[in-house]
Write a protein that holds these residues in place. Structure first.
Motif: not given
Length: 147
Positions: A7-13, A134-136
């Motif tokens: 699996a892959q991704g950015t996974f930020d927060v 989440i950031v918003d």
């Protein structure tokens, strides 16, 4: 024989949507490797807030994950070649072109299946399943505060 999944991704927060994706990917095989994107490879959305090593370490702490590694800075297919998976699982909302991935895997002699994870709906009203949301929310609720 061990069935290896990537699996892959950015996974930020990291959020429950990520956990769902990785648990679903893990259920498709015996070993789950997660490739965490480096900032230099994230060009389809906002640059990650957290450092790549931090994101990798948090992903590695999840029970479903056997090993989390950082992506290659120039060629995102290098770790895939090294791991030689049976399955690559893409997130339900990831921007990847499956046909282009399949073509590149074939060109490199990597024989594996491409699958998409299923998304999941929030389980309660306030649950956020997106780093962007989440950031918003953080900016909305805390963005006007002085340091």
């Amino acid at each position: 024989m061990t069935r290896t999944v990537i699996a892959q991704g950015t996974f930020d927060v990291l959020h429950p949507g990520h956990v769902h994706y990785l648990e679903q990917a893990a259920s498709m095989g015996d070993e789950l490797y997660v490739i965490v994107a480096r900032k230099s490879n994230v060009d389809h959305k906002e640059t990650p807030i957290c450092a790549a090593r931090q994101r990798r370490d948090v992903v590695a702490a999840l029970e479903a994950v056997d090993e989390a590694i950082l992506g290659h800075e120039e060629d995102i297919f290098v770790p895939i070649e090294e791991i030689d998976p049976d399955v690559i699982v893409l997130g339900h909302d990831q921007h990847h072109d499956e046909a282009a991935i399949e073509d590149e895997l074939e060109r490199r002699g990597i024989d594996c299946e491409i699958r998409r994870a299923e998304g999941r709906e929030p389980r309660y009203e306030e649950e956020l399943l997106s780093t962007r949301l989440i950031v918003d929310r953080i900016l909305e609720q805390r963005g006007n505060r002085s340091p």
